[in-house]
Design a protein around this motif. Structure first.
Motif, PDB file in Angstrom:
ATOM      1  N   UNK A   1      -1.893   3.054   7.361  1.00  0.00           N
ATOM      2  CA  UNK A   1      -1.247   3.684   7.028  1.00  0.00           C
ATOM      3  C   UNK A   1      -1.862   4.837   7.620  1.00  0.00           C
ATOM      4  N   UNK A   2      -2.438   4.882   7.878  1.00  0.00           N
ATOM      5  CA  UNK A   2      -3.332   6.662   8.411  1.00  0.00           C
ATOM      6  C   UNK A   2      -1.751   6.574   9.573  1.00  0.00           C
TER       7      UNK A   2
ATOM      8  N   UNK B   1       0.831  -1.332   0.429  1.00  0.00           N
ATOM      9  CA  UNK B   1       0.085   0.318   0.399  1.00  0.00           C
ATOM     10  C   UNK B   1       1.456   1.221   0.219  1.00  0.00           C
ATOM     11  N   UNK B   2       1.699   1.343   0.928  1.00  0.00           N
ATOM     12  CA  UNK B   2       2.888   2.626   0.314  1.00  0.00           C
ATOM     13  C   UNK B   2       3.405   2.439  -0.692  1.00  0.00           C
ATOM     14  N   UNK B   3       3.573   1.455  -1.228  1.00  0.00           N
ATOM     15  CA  UNK B   3       4.300   1.823  -2.619  1.00  0.00           C
ATOM     16  C   UNK B   3       3.140   2.168  -3.651  1.00  0.00           C
ATOM     17  N   UNK B   4       1.998   2.026  -3.644  1.00  0.00           N
ATOM     18  CA  UNK B   4       0.901   2.556  -4.703  1.00  0.00           C
ATOM     19  C   UNK B   4       1.447   4.197  -4.066  1.00  0.00           C
ATOM     20  N   UNK B   5       1.471   3.916  -2.770  1.00  0.00           N
ATOM     21  CA  UNK B   5       0.512   5.695  -2.355  1.00  0.00           C
ATOM     22  C   UNK B   5       1.679   6.801  -2.590  1.00  0.00           C
ATOM     23  N   UNK B   6       2.883   6.117  -1.992  1.00  0.00           N
ATOM     24  CA  UNK B   6       4.447   7.154  -1.839  1.00  0.00           C
ATOM     25  C   UNK B   6       5.364   6.371  -2.511  1.00  0.00           C
TER      26      UNK B   6
END
Ligand SMILES: CC(=O)N[C@H]1[C@@H](OP(=O)(O)OP(=O)(O)OC[C@H]2O[C@@H](n3ccc(=O)[nH]c3=O)[C@H](O)[C@@H]2O)O[C@H](CO)[C@@H](O)[C@@H]1O
Length: 356
Positions: A347-348, A26-31
């Motif tokens: 993540x938040x 998820x981190x890789x998708x967003x940042x």
């Protein structure tokens, strides 16, 4: 896009590895994120992480878990190895200059968390089980936050309970449609589809009981099973049955679980979380050998929200399994009240101001 550098650890079994992977993906998708993953040499995380995650460098650690009972003299050698590895971890972390560490516990987290603490890196722990593991309990004092999967885990962190944050156990994102799943398995979409799995290492117990069940039903009963055995099972025993598809391991089993009408599984925390997150119906047979019987408590949490039946090992018979399969398939699915998906909440929280 913001750039981050994140240290990860958590592995050995799928139960520890997949929650870390889901957050990292998820981190890789967003940042724009670079990862440094401390794996356990030769284990699942070590074998898979470079295939599963972009921008990752893995550093395998040669580590063993402490032997029980804890006063076993061989543990002195194991602790010395951990200290040795901690030196290497500290060097690597200080070169990498991460923004934070995310760990899902287990023995690999001792050298990694302790090294991060020495370097003053923010530490985030995640606990998957209702009864927290030894590593997370011991390391909680160094953590900025401890994400927990069950409300009742908080008090088990004693004076560090205030650091806990109830998020649930994060699971991998699903991308396959039901049609794709049925086509891949060459199954009939009008008939029930049941996934059978014994956790990341498989379960001889479940394999044996299900073989007894398969031999007592026939193709006309209409059930279709995807059975994951774990390594070292005799696949031919399963291939005799035209309504069973058998594999030793399926890296993306979550895709199949997410589309199943029913999942039959051990009570490992991450399997249970997947069942909850994908809102599947389930029959859980907790492994009676789990430390402090923790698989039973994970399983009960599923039963409480109306998604599953728990059957204890000593009660399992092919007849009872079949009757529970029939009952489950008849039951309406109850939607689990997740306001937000665990992966989102984690993540938040990783980026909240007060976490820094
Ligand atoms: C024997 C043991 O030590 N079990 C523990 C271990 O379980 P174990 O690793 O068996 O963990 P879980 O059942 O929690 O999770 C298994 C994970 O592996 C995945 N999977 C499994 C089979 C497959 O073919 N492909 C695949 O991807 C599942 O989808 C799931 O994500 O860690 C869990 C989480 O700390 C604990 O609750 C369990 O008690």
């Amino acid at each position: 896009m913001a750039k981050y550098r994140v240290v990860l650890c958590g592995g050995g079994t799928g139960g520890h590895y997949y929650p870390v992977l889901s957050v990292a993906q998820r981190l890789a998708e967003e940042y724009e994120t670079e990862f440094l993953y401390f794996t356990i040499a030769g284990r699942l995380d070590d074998e898979r992480v470079e295939m599963d995650l972009p921008n990752v460098r893995k550093i395998p650690l040669k580590l063993k878990g402490l032997l029980r009972p804890i006063y076993n003299p061989k543990n002195i050698g194991i602790i010395l190895e951990h200290l040795e590895q901690m030196r290497l971890v500290k060097e690597e972390i200080s070169k990498f200059k991460p923004d934070f560490l995310f760990s899902s516990g287990g023995y690999v987290s001792f050298p990694v968390v302790l090294a991060a603490k020495k370097l003053d890196i923010p530490i985030f722990l995640h606990e998957q089980n209702a009864l927290p593991g030894i590593a997370n309990k011991r390391l909680a004092k160094y953590a900025t936050k401890v994400f927990i999967s069950f409300e009742e885990s908080a008090s088990r962190f004693g004076k560090y309970a205030y650091k806990t944050c109830l998020t649930g156990n994060p699971v991998r994102k699903v991308s396959m449609s039901r049609e794709e799943i049925f086509n891949t398995l060459e199954f009939d979409p009008t008939k029930p589809f049941i996934v059978v799995m014994g956790g990341s290492q498989g379960s001889d117990f479940i394999n044996e009981k299900m073989l007894q069940l398969y031999s007592s039903i026939c193709d006309d009963d209409g059930y279709q099973f995807l059975h994951v055995t774990g390594k070292g099972s005799n696949m031919e025993d399963f291939r005799k049955y035209p309504f069973v598809r058998v594999f030793e391991y399926i890296p993306n089993i979550h895709e199949y679980m997410a589309k199943a009408d029913l999942v039959i599984s051990r009570g490992g925390a991450t399997s249970v979380a997947e069942i909850m997150n994908y809102r599947r119906k389930a029959i859980i047979i907790p492994w009676s050998g789990a430390a402090e019987n923790h698989q039973y408590y994970n399983a009960v949490s599923l039963e409480k929200v109306g998604l599953g039946y728990v059957i204890l090992e000593n009660a399992v018979t092919p007849e009872l399994l079949l009757s529970r399969i029939r009952d489950s398939l008849r039951k309406k699915t109850v939607v689990v009240p997740y306001e937000k998906e665990p992966v989102e909440l984690i993540v938040e929280n990783l980026f909240r101001e007060e976490s820094r």
